[in-house]
Scaffold this active site. Structure first.
Site, PDB file in Angstrom:
ATOM      1  N   GLY A  17      -1.291  -2.490  -1.912  1.00 61.03           N
ATOM      2  CA  GLY A  17      -2.342  -3.137  -1.146  1.00 61.03           C
ATOM      3  C   GLY A  17      -3.105  -4.220  -1.879  1.00 61.03           C
ATOM      4  N   ASP A  19      -2.270  -6.475  -3.817  1.00 59.78           N
ATOM      5  CA  ASP A  19      -1.613  -7.790  -3.888  1.00 59.78           C
ATOM      6  C   ASP A  19      -1.475  -8.468  -2.527  1.00 59.78           C
ATOM      7  OD1 ASP A  19      -1.310  -7.646  -6.610  1.00 59.78           O
ATOM      8  OD2 ASP A  19       0.773  -6.968  -6.560  1.00 59.78           O
ATOM      9  N   ARG A  21      -2.149  -6.769   0.904  1.00 67.22           N
ATOM     10  CA  ARG A  21      -2.639  -6.069   2.103  1.00 67.22           C
ATOM     11  C   ARG A  21      -3.219  -7.023   3.140  1.00 67.22           C
ATOM     12  NH1 ARG A  21      -6.890  -3.409   0.086  1.00 67.22           N
ATOM     13  NH2 ARG A  21      -5.570  -1.714  -0.688  1.00 67.22           N
ATOM     14  N   GLY A  49      -2.897   9.441  -4.468  1.00 68.55           N
ATOM     15  CA  GLY A  49      -2.509  10.473  -5.412  1.00 68.55           C
ATOM     16  C   GLY A  49      -1.201  10.119  -6.063  1.00 68.55           C
ATOM     17  N   GLU A  83       7.264   6.320  -3.538  1.00 68.88           N
ATOM     18  CA  GLU A  83       7.789   5.857  -2.248  1.00 68.88           C
ATOM     19  C   GLU A  83       9.153   5.215  -2.439  1.00 68.88           C
ATOM     20  OE1 GLU A  83       4.136   4.609   0.752  1.00 68.88           O
ATOM     21  OE2 GLU A  83       5.426   3.073  -0.105  1.00 68.88           O
TER      22      GLU A  83
END
Length: 252
Positions: A17, A19, A21, A49, A83
């Site tokens: 985010g 960079d 968002r 987290g 992710e």
């Protein structure tokens, strides 16, 4: 944030985010939605987290395509790295398409962890006792950097990415789904079988997997296990195999 409850998505959008968002990712997400591409946006890329939640894992698994926006501070987020590991796992196990976007960075810096990426990974190694996890992150960055994607140098990238996703991935998949569904309904009617919608839809999903598998096997065999079919390939063999398989399957 989009709800993840048993929903399926065309695209999962991964980014850091800080960079992009409010700039690139916001514009890309808007354009994807305008093009009718159902896109999951991970709570604006906010890190909460070190371990991604089960709901987020489900969203990744339920997406046909993952777009990973790799920017300068991407590797600083353990959340984003986790992710990425999950996304690449889905690429290997579920055949999910993964598209990297290199936003104001050199793909070779991601691949080889140089510059800001290199500095960040060194910090992770110093701050984490689990060095094996850091190596998994390094391997994931190398893997995603080797995939075909887009670079922000392309001035039309916000328009090109949704178009490319639709034409190259979603359009073909949706066309195959319609063909399989119509084919099954036609055969059900011809053989006097009950046209239970749920049963037909389930068989449609199975048939798509069957046809894709047959296409891959036919291509591999006809080309001597080359990625491209040879001149000796016999495309007419596939429909015959498909017909026999469908007839047997309908009797289940």
């Amino acid at each position: 944030m989009a709800s993840t409850s048993s929903r399926f998505y065309d695209v999962f959008l991964s980014f850091i985010g800080v960079d992009t968002r409010d700039s690139f990712t916001a514009h890309l997400h808007r354009q994807l939605c305008r093009n009718g591409i159902n896109t999951f946006l991970d709570d604006e890329g906010l890190e909460r987290g070190q371990v991604i939640t089960p709901a987020l894992v489900t969203a990744i698994e339920n997406s046909k395509v993952s777009i990973v926006v790799l920017s300068e501070n991407f590797a600083s987020s353990r959340w984003c790295l986790e992710e990425l590991v999950k996304i690449l796992e889905c690429r290997r196990t579920k055949g999910q398409r993964v598209i990297p976007i290199f936003y104001n960075i050199d793909p070779s810096d991601v691949r080889n962890q140089r510059g800001k990426f290199g500095e960040t990974m060194v910090k992770h190694e110093k701050n984490l006792a689990n060095r094996e996890r850091v190596q998994i992150w390094r391997d994931a960055l190398t893997e995603v950097a080797d995939l075909s994607g887009w670079h922000s140098r392309n001035k039309n990238i916000v328009e090109d990415v949704p178009w490319g996703v639709h034409v190259n991935f979603l359009k073909a998949e949706r066309s195959l789904h319609r063909w399989a569904l119509e084919d099954l309904q036609r055969i059900h009617a011809a053989e006097g079988l009950a046209a239970d919608e749920k049963v037909v839809e389930w068989k449609c999903m199975f048939l798509k997997m069957l046809v894709i598998g047959c296409m891959l096997i036919t291509q591999m065999v006809s080309s001597g296990f080359s990625p491209l079919p040879s001149k000796e390939s016999k495309p007419n063999e596939l429909p015959n195999f498909h017909s026999r398989s469908v007839s047997a399957f309908l009797k289940l």
